[in-house]
Design a protein around this motif. Structure first.
Motif, PDB file in Angstrom:
ATOM      1  N   ASP A  61     -22.329  46.948   8.056  1.00 15.23           N
ATOM      2  CA  ASP A  61     -22.153  48.114   8.915  1.00 15.23           C
ATOM      3  C   ASP A  61     -23.311  49.066   8.652  1.00 15.23           C
ATOM      4  O   ASP A  61     -23.615  49.364   7.493  1.00 15.23           O
ATOM      5  N   VAL A  62     -23.951  49.502   9.702  1.00 13.21           N
ATOM      6  CA  VAL A  62     -25.033  50.473   9.587  1.00 13.21           C
ATOM      7  C   VAL A  62     -24.664  51.658  10.470  1.00 13.21           C
ATOM      8  O   VAL A  62     -24.547  51.521  11.685  1.00 13.21           O
ATOM      9  N   ARG A  63     -24.447  52.787   9.847  1.00 15.95           N
ATOM     10  CA  ARG A  63     -24.110  54.016  10.575  1.00 15.95           C
ATOM     11  C   ARG A  63     -25.281  54.971  10.446  1.00 15.95           C
ATOM     12  O   ARG A  63     -25.836  55.146   9.363  1.00 15.95           O
ATOM     13  N   SER A  64     -25.649  55.568  11.571  1.00 15.37           N
ATOM     14  CA  SER A  64     -26.810  56.452  11.594  1.00 15.37           C
ATOM     15  C   SER A  64     -26.545  57.637  12.510  1.00 15.37           C
ATOM     16  O   SER A  64     -25.769  57.537  13.456  1.00 15.37           O
ATOM     17  N   THR A  65     -27.240  58.728  12.221  1.00 16.11           N
ATOM     18  CA  THR A  65     -27.259  59.880  13.115  1.00 16.11           C
ATOM     19  C   THR A  65     -28.686  60.016  13.624  1.00 16.11           C
ATOM     20  O   THR A  65     -29.631  60.039  12.837  1.00 16.11           O
ATOM     21  N   PHE A  66     -28.828  60.077  14.941  1.00 18.39           N
ATOM     22  CA  PHE A  66     -30.136  60.201  15.572  1.00 18.39           C
ATOM     23  C   PHE A  66     -30.295  61.587  16.170  1.00 18.39           C
ATOM     24  O   PHE A  66     -29.321  62.182  16.645  1.00 18.39           O
ATOM     25  N   GLU A  67     -31.540  62.056  16.181  1.00  7.48           N
ATOM     26  CA  GLU A  67     -31.874  63.316  16.833  1.00  7.48           C
ATOM     27  C   GLU A  67     -32.999  63.059  17.824  1.00  7.48           C
ATOM     28  O   GLU A  67     -34.004  62.415  17.486  1.00  7.48           O
ATOM     29  N   VAL A  68     -32.826  63.569  19.042  1.00 11.51           N
ATOM     30  CA  VAL A  68     -33.846  63.419  20.076  1.00 11.51           C
ATOM     31  C   VAL A  68     -35.045  64.291  19.697  1.00 11.51           C
ATOM     32  O   VAL A  68     -34.895  65.486  19.439  1.00 11.51           O
ATOM     33  N   THR A  69     -36.236  63.671  19.666  1.00  8.88           N
ATOM     34  CA  THR A  69     -37.453  64.378  19.277  1.00  8.88           C
ATOM     35  C   THR A  69     -38.398  64.629  20.453  1.00  8.88           C
ATOM     36  O   THR A  69     -39.299  65.456  20.355  1.00  8.88           O
ATOM     37  N   ALA A  79     -36.361  59.371  19.651  1.00  7.36           N
ATOM     38  CA  ALA A  79     -35.414  59.891  18.663  1.00  7.36           C
ATOM     39  C   ALA A  79     -35.719  59.275  17.308  1.00  7.36           C
ATOM     40  O   ALA A  79     -36.416  58.259  17.202  1.00  7.36           O
ATOM     41  N   ARG A  80     -35.164  59.903  16.276  1.00  9.81           N
ATOM     42  CA  ARG A  80     -35.319  59.408  14.909  1.00  9.81           C
ATOM     43  C   ARG A  80     -34.001  59.570  14.181  1.00  9.81           C
ATOM     44  O   ARG A  80     -33.186  60.422  14.534  1.00  9.81           O
ATOM     45  N   THR A  81     -33.808  58.737  13.160  1.00  4.47           N
ATOM     46  CA  THR A  81     -32.617  58.888  12.336  1.00  4.47           C
ATOM     47  C   THR A  81     -32.804  60.095  11.431  1.00  4.47           C
ATOM     48  O   THR A  81     -33.915  60.418  11.020  1.00  4.47           O
ATOM     49  N   LEU A  82     -31.703  60.746  11.130  1.00  6.25           N
ATOM     50  CA  LEU A  82     -31.712  61.886  10.229  1.00  6.25           C
ATOM     51  C   LEU A  82     -31.324  61.443   8.834  1.00  6.25           C
ATOM     52  O   LEU A  82     -30.436  60.607   8.666  1.00  6.25           O
ATOM     53  N   GLY A  83     -31.960  62.018   7.839  1.00  2.00           N
ATOM     54  CA  GLY A  83     -31.586  61.784   6.458  1.00  2.00           C
ATOM     55  C   GLY A  83     -30.329  62.554   6.123  1.00  2.00           C
ATOM     56  O   GLY A  83     -29.900  63.446   6.867  1.00  2.00           O
ATOM     57  N   GLU A  86     -30.406  66.195   6.243  1.00  2.83           N
ATOM     58  CA  GLU A  86     -30.556  66.787   7.570  1.00  2.83           C
ATOM     59  C   GLU A  86     -29.272  66.678   8.394  1.00  2.83           C
ATOM     60  O   GLU A  86     -29.277  66.951   9.587  1.00  2.83           O
ATOM     61  N   GLY A  87     -28.226  66.230   7.781  1.00  2.00           N
ATOM     62  CA  GLY A  87     -26.979  66.030   8.521  1.00  2.00           C
ATOM     63  C   GLY A  87     -26.749  64.597   8.929  1.00  2.00           C
ATOM     64  O   GLY A  87     -25.835  64.299   9.688  1.00  2.00           O
ATOM     65  N   GLY A  88     -27.578  63.684   8.436  1.00  3.72           N
ATOM     66  CA  GLY A  88     -27.419  62.277   8.748  1.00  3.72           C
ATOM     67  C   GLY A  88     -26.383  61.616   7.859  1.00  3.72           C
ATOM     68  O   GLY A  88     -25.710  62.265   7.064  1.00  3.72           O
ATOM     69  N   VAL A  89     -26.280  60.304   7.992  1.00  3.23           N
ATOM     70  CA  VAL A  89     -25.272  59.521   7.291  1.00  3.23           C
ATOM     71  C   VAL A  89     -25.952  58.672   6.226  1.00  3.23           C
ATOM     72  O   VAL A  89     -27.006  58.079   6.471  1.00  3.23           O
ATOM     73  N   ALA A  90     -25.355  58.571   5.056  1.00  5.68           N
ATOM     74  CA  ALA A  90     -25.891  57.719   3.996  1.00  5.68           C
ATOM     75  C   ALA A  90     -25.733  56.252   4.380  1.00  5.68           C
ATOM     76  O   ALA A  90     -24.776  55.877   5.054  1.00  5.68           O
ATOM     77  N   GLY A  91     -26.675  55.418   3.974  1.00 10.32           N
ATOM     78  CA  GLY A  91     -26.532  53.978   4.158  1.00 10.32           C
ATOM     79  C   GLY A  91     -27.395  53.388   5.247  1.00 10.32           C
ATOM     80  O   GLY A  91     -27.567  52.189   5.295  1.00 10.32           O
ATOM     81  N   GLY A  92     -27.944  54.182   6.138  1.00  6.79           N
ATOM     82  CA  GLY A  92     -28.820  53.646   7.170  1.00  6.79           C
ATOM     83  C   GLY A  92     -30.249  53.585   6.654  1.00  6.79           C
ATOM     84  O   GLY A  92     -30.505  53.770   5.468  1.00  6.79           O
ATOM     85  N   PHE A  93     -31.181  53.293   7.523  1.00  8.79           N
ATOM     86  CA  PHE A  93     -32.578  53.358   7.121  1.00  8.79           C
ATOM     87  C   PHE A  93     -33.367  54.053   8.217  1.00  8.79           C
ATOM     88  O   PHE A  93     -32.942  54.087   9.373  1.00  8.79           O
ATOM     89  N   PRO A  94     -34.497  54.666   7.858  1.00  6.31           N
ATOM     90  CA  PRO A  94     -35.266  55.459   8.828  1.00  6.31           C
ATOM     91  C   PRO A  94     -35.782  54.621   9.995  1.00  6.31           C
ATOM     92  O   PRO A  94     -36.431  53.594   9.799  1.00  6.31           O
ATOM     93  N   ILE A  95     -35.470  55.071  11.189  1.00  7.99           N
ATOM     94  CA  ILE A  95     -35.919  54.415  12.419  1.00  7.99           C
ATOM     95  C   ILE A  95     -36.365  55.504  13.386  1.00  7.99           C
ATOM     96  O   ILE A  95     -35.744  56.561  13.466  1.00  7.99           O
ATOM     97  N   THR A  96     -37.420  55.224  14.118  1.00  7.40           N
ATOM     98  CA  THR A  96     -37.783  56.049  15.259  1.00  7.40           C
ATOM     99  C   THR A  96     -37.951  55.120  16.455  1.00  7.40           C
ATOM    100  O   THR A  96     -38.328  53.955  16.298  1.00  7.40           O
ATOM    101  N   PHE A  97     -37.639  55.621  17.619  1.00 11.03           N
ATOM    102  CA  PHE A  97     -37.913  54.853  18.827  1.00 11.03           C
ATOM    103  C   PHE A  97     -38.417  55.792  19.908  1.00 11.03           C
ATOM    104  O   PHE A  97     -38.135  56.984  19.897  1.00 11.03           O
ATOM    105  N   ARG A  98     -39.181  55.215  20.823  1.00 10.47           N
ATOM    106  CA  ARG A  98     -39.652  55.940  21.994  1.00 10.47           C
ATOM    107  C   ARG A  98     -39.518  55.010  23.179  1.00 10.47           C
ATOM    108  O   ARG A  98     -40.101  53.917  23.193  1.00 10.47           O
ATOM    109  N   ARG A  99     -38.717  55.419  24.163  1.00  8.69           N
ATOM    110  CA  ARG A  99     -38.525  54.639  25.384  1.00  8.69           C
ATOM    111  C   ARG A  99     -39.153  55.392  26.540  1.00  8.69           C
ATOM    112  O   ARG A  99     -38.927  56.587  26.700  1.00  8.69           O
TER     113      ARG A  99
END
Length: 151
Positions: A61-69, A79-83, A86-99
């Motif tokens: 299970d990977v839980r993440s909180t993303f913020e639109v950048t 968007a990018r995952t928050l640490g 920063e109010g993010g969730v423990a256990g995920g890993f840093p990701i950014t995406f641009r669509r």
């Protein structure tokens, strides 16, 4: 780790963008995505909007909180995952995406994404095979996106 995918589809750019910009649609086209939910009174989406996602990847299970950048209505969402700090969730890993979505001609568009990520300790152990799996997964997701939107 960085990968990208580009697809063309027989869908107007505005329709494709509205779909890919709304995180609640992610489980419809991204394999392993269990749930995505906007935090707060979303949409409308703006820079700073946040959503949480729950995915399954390599039986974890990977839980993440993303913020639109970055957000340009009808064209770009990033968007990018928050640490945790920063109010993010423990256990995920840093990701950014641009669509980005652009019209090709009447009724057709091109959707492009660039994803970068840092696999972290657990996933980093298999960084070579992991990068290959992530690239393959993202390309398959975008093929699924075409199928969903064109059907």
């Amino acid at each position: 780790m960085e990968t990208s995918a580009t697809v063309e589809m027989a869908v107007p750019a505005a329709t494709a963008f509205a779909f890919v910009a709304d995180a609640t649609n992610n489980p419809r086209w991204q394999k392993g995505m269990v749930e995505c939910a906007w935090l707060g009174d979303e949409p409308p989406i703006t820079v700073g909007s946040r959503y949480q996602q729950h995915a399954r990847f390599l039986s974890r299970d990977v839980r993440s909180t993303f913020e639109v950048t970055e957000y340009v209505d009808g064209q770009v969402i990033a968007a990018r995952t928050l640490g945790v700090d920063e109010g993010g969730v423990a256990g995920g890993f840093p990701i950014t995406f641009r669509r980005s979505v652009e019209p090709v001609d009447d009724g057709r568009c091109r959707v492009r994404t660039v994803v970068t990520g840092e696999p972290g300790r657990f996933f980093g152990l298999a960084s070579g095979p992991l990068a290959w799996m992530v690239r393959r997964s993202i390309r398959a997701d975008y093929d699924r996106l075409v199928d969903v939107l064109e059907s």
